[in-house]
Design a protein around this motif. Structure first.
Motif, PDB file in Angstrom:
ATOM      1  N   LEU A  16       1.541   1.591 -16.462  1.00  0.00           N
ATOM      2  CA  LEU A  16       1.847   0.377 -15.362  1.00  0.00           C
ATOM      3  C   LEU A  16       1.598  -0.891 -15.552  1.00  0.00           C
ATOM      4  CD1 LEU A  16       0.533   2.699 -12.209  1.00  0.00           C
ATOM      5  CD2 LEU A  16       2.807   2.742 -13.095  1.00  0.00           C
ATOM      6  N   PRO A  17       2.321  -1.870 -14.765  1.00  0.00           N
ATOM      7  CA  PRO A  17       2.125  -3.450 -15.045  1.00  0.00           C
ATOM      8  C   PRO A  17       0.641  -3.914 -14.785  1.00  0.00           C
ATOM      9  CG  PRO A  17       3.659  -3.031 -13.441  1.00  0.00           C
ATOM     10  CD  PRO A  17       3.528  -1.601 -13.830  1.00  0.00           C
ATOM     11  N   HIS A  18       0.164  -3.037 -13.716  1.00  0.00           N
ATOM     12  CA  HIS A  18      -1.371  -3.452 -13.348  1.00  0.00           C
ATOM     13  C   HIS A  18      -1.819  -2.131 -12.789  1.00  0.00           C
ATOM     14  CE1 HIS A  18       1.034  -3.824  -9.079  1.00  0.00           C
ATOM     15  NE2 HIS A  18      -0.267  -3.493  -9.033  1.00  0.00           N
ATOM     16  N   ARG A  19      -3.074  -1.860 -12.644  1.00  0.00           N
ATOM     17  CA  ARG A  19      -3.738  -0.831 -11.955  1.00  0.00           C
ATOM     18  C   ARG A  19      -3.794  -0.871 -10.455  1.00  0.00           C
ATOM     19  NH1 ARG A  19      -7.549   1.947 -10.239  1.00  0.00           N
ATOM     20  NH2 ARG A  19      -8.102   3.845 -10.833  1.00  0.00           N
ATOM     21  N   PRO A  20      -3.431  -0.332  -9.839  1.00  0.00           N
ATOM     22  CA  PRO A  20      -3.500  -0.328  -8.216  1.00  0.00           C
ATOM     23  C   PRO A  20      -4.992   0.155  -8.096  1.00  0.00           C
ATOM     24  CG  PRO A  20      -1.980   1.504  -8.629  1.00  0.00           C
ATOM     25  CD  PRO A  20      -2.447   1.019 -10.098  1.00  0.00           C
ATOM     26  N   LYS A  21      -5.592  -0.380  -6.880  1.00  0.00           N
ATOM     27  CA  LYS A  21      -6.860   0.212  -6.380  1.00  0.00           C
ATOM     28  C   LYS A  21      -6.599   1.456  -5.668  1.00  0.00           C
ATOM     29  CE  LYS A  21      -9.222  -3.567  -7.506  1.00  0.00           C
ATOM     30  NZ  LYS A  21     -10.383  -3.532  -8.492  1.00  0.00           N
ATOM     31  N   VAL A  22      -7.664   2.346  -5.501  1.00  0.00           N
ATOM     32  CA  VAL A  22      -7.516   3.590  -5.061  1.00  0.00           C
ATOM     33  C   VAL A  22      -8.662   3.954  -4.055  1.00  0.00           C
ATOM     34  CG1 VAL A  22      -7.157   6.097  -5.610  1.00  0.00           C
ATOM     35  CG2 VAL A  22      -6.197   4.510  -7.115  1.00  0.00           C
ATOM     36  N   VAL A  23      -8.069   4.225  -2.878  1.00  0.00           N
ATOM     37  CA  VAL A  23      -9.160   4.541  -1.886  1.00  0.00           C
ATOM     38  C   VAL A  23      -8.896   6.079  -1.579  1.00  0.00           C
ATOM     39  CG1 VAL A  23     -10.028   4.132   0.376  1.00  0.00           C
ATOM     40  CG2 VAL A  23      -9.397   1.981  -0.970  1.00  0.00           C
ATOM     41  N   CYS A  50       1.055  -1.236   0.125  1.00  0.00           N
ATOM     42  CA  CYS A  50      -0.081   0.054  -0.132  1.00  0.00           C
ATOM     43  C   CYS A  50       0.847   1.243   0.006  1.00  0.00           C
ATOM     44  CB  CYS A  50      -0.896   0.040   1.378  1.00  0.00           C
ATOM     45  SG  CYS A  50      -1.952   1.646   1.277  1.00  0.00           S
ATOM     46  N   LEU A  51       0.474   2.108  -0.803  1.00  0.00           N
ATOM     47  CA  LEU A  51       1.000   3.544  -0.889  1.00  0.00           C
ATOM     48  C   LEU A  51       0.272   4.357  -0.241  1.00  0.00           C
ATOM     49  CD1 LEU A  51       3.528   5.575  -1.766  1.00  0.00           C
ATOM     50  CD2 LEU A  51       2.351   5.714  -3.797  1.00  0.00           C
ATOM     51  N   ILE A  52       0.588   5.115   0.971  1.00  0.00           N
ATOM     52  CA  ILE A  52      -0.253   6.174   1.563  1.00  0.00           C
ATOM     53  C   ILE A  52       0.128   7.488   0.998  1.00  0.00           C
ATOM     54  CG2 ILE A  52      -0.843   7.331   3.787  1.00  0.00           C
ATOM     55  CD1 ILE A  52       0.046   4.558   4.931  1.00  0.00           C
ATOM     56  N   VAL A  53      -0.699   8.320   0.243  1.00  0.00           N
ATOM     57  CA  VAL A  53      -0.376   9.484  -0.304  1.00  0.00           C
ATOM     58  C   VAL A  53      -1.261  10.687   0.748  1.00  0.00           C
ATOM     59  CG1 VAL A  53      -0.230  10.936  -2.332  1.00  0.00           C
ATOM     60  CG2 VAL A  53      -0.307   8.394  -2.555  1.00  0.00           C
ATOM     61  N   ASP A  54      -0.507  11.415   1.590  1.00  0.00           N
ATOM     62  CA  ASP A  54      -0.958  12.193   2.246  1.00  0.00           C
ATOM     63  C   ASP A  54       0.208  13.535   2.754  1.00  0.00           C
ATOM     64  OD1 ASP A  54      -2.522  13.719   4.493  1.00  0.00           O
ATOM     65  OD2 ASP A  54      -3.972  12.037   4.076  1.00  0.00           O
ATOM     66  N   ASP A  55      -0.295  14.670   2.700  1.00  0.00           N
ATOM     67  CA  ASP A  55       0.655  15.568   3.115  1.00  0.00           C
ATOM     68  C   ASP A  55       0.864  15.753   4.736  1.00  0.00           C
ATOM     69  OD1 ASP A  55      -1.967  16.802   2.979  1.00  0.00           O
ATOM     70  OD2 ASP A  55      -1.089  18.758   2.958  1.00  0.00           O
ATOM     71  N   THR A 100       2.724  -4.368   3.249  1.00  0.00           N
ATOM     72  CA  THR A 100       4.052  -3.649   3.237  1.00  0.00           C
ATOM     73  C   THR A 100       3.507  -2.147   2.811  1.00  0.00           C
ATOM     74  OG1 THR A 100       5.255  -5.540   2.548  1.00  0.00           O
ATOM     75  CG2 THR A 100       6.172  -3.489   2.215  1.00  0.00           C
ATOM     76  N   VAL A 101       4.132  -1.020   3.678  1.00  0.00           N
ATOM     77  CA  VAL A 101       3.762   0.150   3.348  1.00  0.00           C
ATOM     78  C   VAL A 101       4.952   1.095   2.959  1.00  0.00           C
ATOM     79  CG1 VAL A 101       2.714   2.223   4.712  1.00  0.00           C
ATOM     80  CG2 VAL A 101       1.808  -0.301   5.138  1.00  0.00           C
ATOM     81  N   ALA A 102       4.366   1.950   1.902  1.00  0.00           N
ATOM     82  CA  ALA A 102       5.276   3.075   1.564  1.00  0.00           C
ATOM     83  C   ALA A 102       4.591   4.362   1.777  1.00  0.00           C
ATOM     84  CB  ALA A 102       5.681   2.975   0.104  1.00  0.00           C
ATOM     85  N   GLU A 103       5.213   5.610   1.641  1.00  0.00           N
ATOM     86  CA  GLU A 103       4.521   6.876   1.896  1.00  0.00           C
ATOM     87  C   GLU A 103       4.943   7.657   0.838  1.00  0.00           C
ATOM     88  OE1 GLU A 103       5.026   8.301   6.064  1.00  0.00           O
ATOM     89  OE2 GLU A 103       4.686   6.333   6.712  1.00  0.00           O
ATOM     90  N   CYS A 141       5.027   4.911  -7.763  1.00  0.00           N
ATOM     91  CA  CYS A 141       4.323   4.053  -8.762  1.00  0.00           C
ATOM     92  C   CYS A 141       5.222   3.519  -9.884  1.00  0.00           C
ATOM     93  CB  CYS A 141       2.999   4.590  -9.162  1.00  0.00           C
ATOM     94  SG  CYS A 141       1.782   4.842  -7.721  1.00  0.00           S
ATOM     95  N   ARG A 142       5.894   4.476 -10.564  1.00  0.00           N
ATOM     96  CA  ARG A 142       6.336   4.306 -11.674  1.00  0.00           C
ATOM     97  C   ARG A 142       7.762   3.043 -11.387  1.00  0.00           C
ATOM     98  NH1 ARG A 142       6.802  10.577 -13.279  1.00  0.00           N
ATOM     99  NH2 ARG A 142       4.777  10.492 -14.476  1.00  0.00           N
ATOM    100  N   GLN A 143       8.153   3.247 -10.137  1.00  0.00           N
ATOM    101  CA  GLN A 143       9.250   2.509  -9.593  1.00  0.00           C
ATOM    102  C   GLN A 143       8.687   1.116  -9.122  1.00  0.00           C
ATOM    103  OE1 GLN A 143      11.520   4.958  -6.792  1.00  0.00           O
ATOM    104  NE2 GLN A 143      12.136   6.397  -8.353  1.00  0.00           N
ATOM    105  N   SER A 144       7.628   1.191  -8.419  1.00  0.00           N
ATOM    106  CA  SER A 144       7.236   0.083  -7.659  1.00  0.00           C
ATOM    107  C   SER A 144       5.536   0.198  -7.518  1.00  0.00           C
ATOM    108  CB  SER A 144       7.740  -0.026  -6.226  1.00  0.00           C
ATOM    109  OG  SER A 144       7.450  -1.314  -5.543  1.00  0.00           O
ATOM    110  N   CYS A 145       4.929  -0.250  -8.334  1.00  0.00           N
ATOM    111  CA  CYS A 145       3.420  -0.141  -8.560  1.00  0.00           C
ATOM    112  C   CYS A 145       2.688  -0.956  -7.450  1.00  0.00           C
ATOM    113  CB  CYS A 145       2.867  -0.675  -9.858  1.00  0.00           C
ATOM    114  SG  CYS A 145       1.151  -0.134 -10.077  1.00  0.00           S
TER     115      CYS A 145
END
Length: 121
Positions: free
Chosen positions: A72-79, A4-9, A27-30, A41-45
């Motif tokens: 991208l290799p697959h489209r991530p789900k977006v919440v 999961c990629l958490i995108v928040d300021d 496994t979390v990235a921010e 996302c370009r480096q690791s979707c």
């Protein structure tokens, strides 16, 4: 393990979300804004993206539109995860490609439920 990629300021929101997601075996990235998230996302979707609406540099909506243009290799789900709760905002997010929507503040049960709905939990 799901990613999961958490995108928040907000560092606080990222910390809270990370704690919940790691407890759910993600496994979390921010990323602090949409541009940073797009680069990630370009480096690791990731499997799923938890996306804030209002951010500097590139907003959640701008990121979502840009993500749709990426090969991208697959489209991530977006919440979408935001304080914006009007039906117009929710409709706009879904039309732009979001899979689900969660209101801040959220708890573990709410976030887990949304992740189940999009098929990643």
């Amino acid at each position: 393990m799901k990613t999961c990629l958490i995108v928040d300021d907000s560092k606080v929101i990222r910390k809270v979300a990370r704690h919940i997601l790691e407890a759910l075996d993600f496994t979390v990235a921010e990323a602090g804004d949409g541009r940073e998230a797009l680069s990630h996302c370009r480096q690791s979707c990731p499997d799923v993206i938890l996306l804030d609406w209002n951010m500097p540099v590139m907003s959640g909506m701008e990121f979502l539109r840009a993500l749709g243009d990426e090969p991208l290799p697959h489209r991530p789900k977006v919440v979408f995860c935001t304080t914006e709760n009007g039906m117009a905002h929710i409709r706009a997010a879904i039309e732009a490609g979001a899979d689900e929507y969660v209101m801040k503040p959220f708890d573990r049960e709410t976030l887990h439920s949304k992740l189940q709905i999009v098929g990643v939990a």
